[in-house]
Design a protein around this motif. Structure first.
Motif, PDB file in Angstrom:
ATOM      1  N   UNK A 114       1.558 -25.815  34.512  1.00 31.32           N
ATOM      2  CA  UNK A 114       1.717 -24.763  33.514  1.00 31.32           C
ATOM      3  C   UNK A 114       2.735 -23.779  34.078  1.00 31.32           C
ATOM      4  N   UNK A 115       3.805 -23.581  33.334  1.00 35.38           N
ATOM      5  CA  UNK A 115       4.849 -22.639  33.729  1.00 35.38           C
ATOM      6  C   UNK A 115       4.917 -21.530  32.690  1.00 35.38           C
ATOM      7  N   UNK A 116       4.987 -20.293  33.151  1.00 39.99           N
ATOM      8  CA  UNK A 116       5.046 -19.144  32.256  1.00 39.99           C
ATOM      9  C   UNK A 116       6.475 -18.640  32.142  1.00 39.99           C
ATOM     10  N   UNK A 117       6.794 -18.151  30.948  1.00 39.12           N
ATOM     11  CA  UNK A 117       8.142 -17.668  30.677  1.00 39.12           C
ATOM     12  C   UNK A 117       8.060 -16.500  29.698  1.00 39.12           C
ATOM     13  N   UNK A 118       8.636 -15.355  30.050  1.00 37.66           N
ATOM     14  CA  UNK A 118       8.662 -14.243  29.097  1.00 37.66           C
ATOM     15  C   UNK A 118       9.514 -14.609  27.880  1.00 37.66           C
ATOM     16  N   UNK A 119       9.054 -14.252  26.702  1.00 38.01           N
ATOM     17  CA  UNK A 119       9.763 -14.575  25.463  1.00 38.01           C
ATOM     18  C   UNK A 119      11.247 -14.198  25.503  1.00 38.01           C
ATOM     19  N   UNK A 120      11.629 -13.022  26.035  1.00 39.63           N
ATOM     20  CA  UNK A 120      13.068 -12.693  26.057  1.00 39.63           C
ATOM     21  C   UNK A 120      13.921 -13.657  26.889  1.00 39.63           C
ATOM     22  N   UNK A 121      13.307 -14.452  27.759  1.00 38.21           N
ATOM     23  CA  UNK A 121      14.065 -15.404  28.584  1.00 38.21           C
ATOM     24  C   UNK A 121      14.086 -16.818  27.996  1.00 38.21           C
ATOM     25  N   UNK A 122      13.485 -16.981  26.826  1.00 44.08           N
ATOM     26  CA  UNK A 122      13.361 -18.315  26.237  1.00 44.08           C
ATOM     27  C   UNK A 122      14.718 -18.960  25.971  1.00 44.08           C
ATOM     28  N   UNK A 123      15.624 -18.248  25.321  1.00 41.95           N
ATOM     29  CA  UNK A 123      16.924 -18.840  25.005  1.00 41.95           C
ATOM     30  C   UNK A 123      17.672 -19.240  26.271  1.00 41.95           C
ATOM     31  N   UNK A 124      17.621 -18.407  27.294  1.00 44.40           N
ATOM     32  CA  UNK A 124      18.266 -18.732  28.571  1.00 44.40           C
ATOM     33  C   UNK A 124      17.666 -20.027  29.151  1.00 44.40           C
ATOM     34  N   UNK A 125      16.335 -20.167  29.056  1.00 45.08           N
ATOM     35  CA  UNK A 125      15.674 -21.369  29.575  1.00 45.08           C
ATOM     36  C   UNK A 125      16.090 -22.607  28.790  1.00 45.08           C
ATOM     37  N   UNK A 126      16.282 -22.457  27.482  1.00 45.57           N
ATOM     38  CA  UNK A 126      16.738 -23.572  26.646  1.00 45.57           C
ATOM     39  C   UNK A 126      18.189 -23.912  26.994  1.00 45.57           C
ATOM     40  N   UNK A 127      19.030 -22.882  27.091  1.00 45.69           N
ATOM     41  CA  UNK A 127      20.455 -23.091  27.399  1.00 45.69           C
ATOM     42  C   UNK A 127      20.657 -23.810  28.732  1.00 45.69           C
TER      43      UNK A 127
END
Length: 169
Positions: A114-127
């Protein structure tokens, strides 16, 4: 990790049983997890709605997700009984110094964890291909046992997150 959580859910609860999921801001240690399981078991064994026992269930999944369930076919859950469950969750937050109400913190299954990611960093994680359309997302917005069983762990492409990100073709 064994991701087959469905086998840990009670079979004798109706598919429309209400579900609440509280995601921890960190993985609980084994000793904490055992204590939390005890707190949950104690809570559901005494959970009442207007004096009537609630057919309830509580568990900790993957060391990070507290799941509460109430079978309202047995007893309806009132505002007071819901409030009592929220008090329990706030107590757990204080005891273990975690956040359980942060809906901006997203959880994904990445590399069998399980990895956590703040919503504002979602696009960066996708990119950067950390998160792909097929990455499993923990959709903590599910509201029933049936949704928990079938729509809790879903690919990003099948979740509400698609409205928040641009996926490269």
């Amino acid at each position: 990790m064994n991701w087959n959580y469905q086998s840990m859910l009670p079979e004798d609860f109706a598919p429309d049983s209400r579900v609440w999921i509280y995601q921890s801001s960190r993985l609980f240690a084994m000793s904490e997890a055992l204590q939390i399981e005890d707190l949950l078991n104690d809570f559901v064994s005494h959970w009442k709605s207007h004096g009537t026992p609630v057919k309830g269930f509580g568990t900790l999944l993957f060391g990070q997700f507290i799941v509460l369930m109430a079978d309202e076919n047995a007893t309806g859950v009132s505002g007071c009984s819901t409030d009592s469950s929220v008090r329990l969750i706030k107590q757990i937050e204080e005891l273990y110094k975690v956040q359980l109400f942060d809906r901006q913190l997203l959880a994904f299954q990445v590399k069998e964890k399980v990895q956590l990611l703040p919503l504002p960093q979602l696009q960066h994680a996708v990119d950067n291909n950390f998160i792909t359309p097929d990455t499993l997302y923990f959709n903590n917005l599910v509201q029933t046992k049936e949704e928990l069983e079938n729509k809790w762990m879903v690919p990003v492409k099948d979740s509400w997150l698609t409205r928040r990100i641009a996926i490269k073709a």
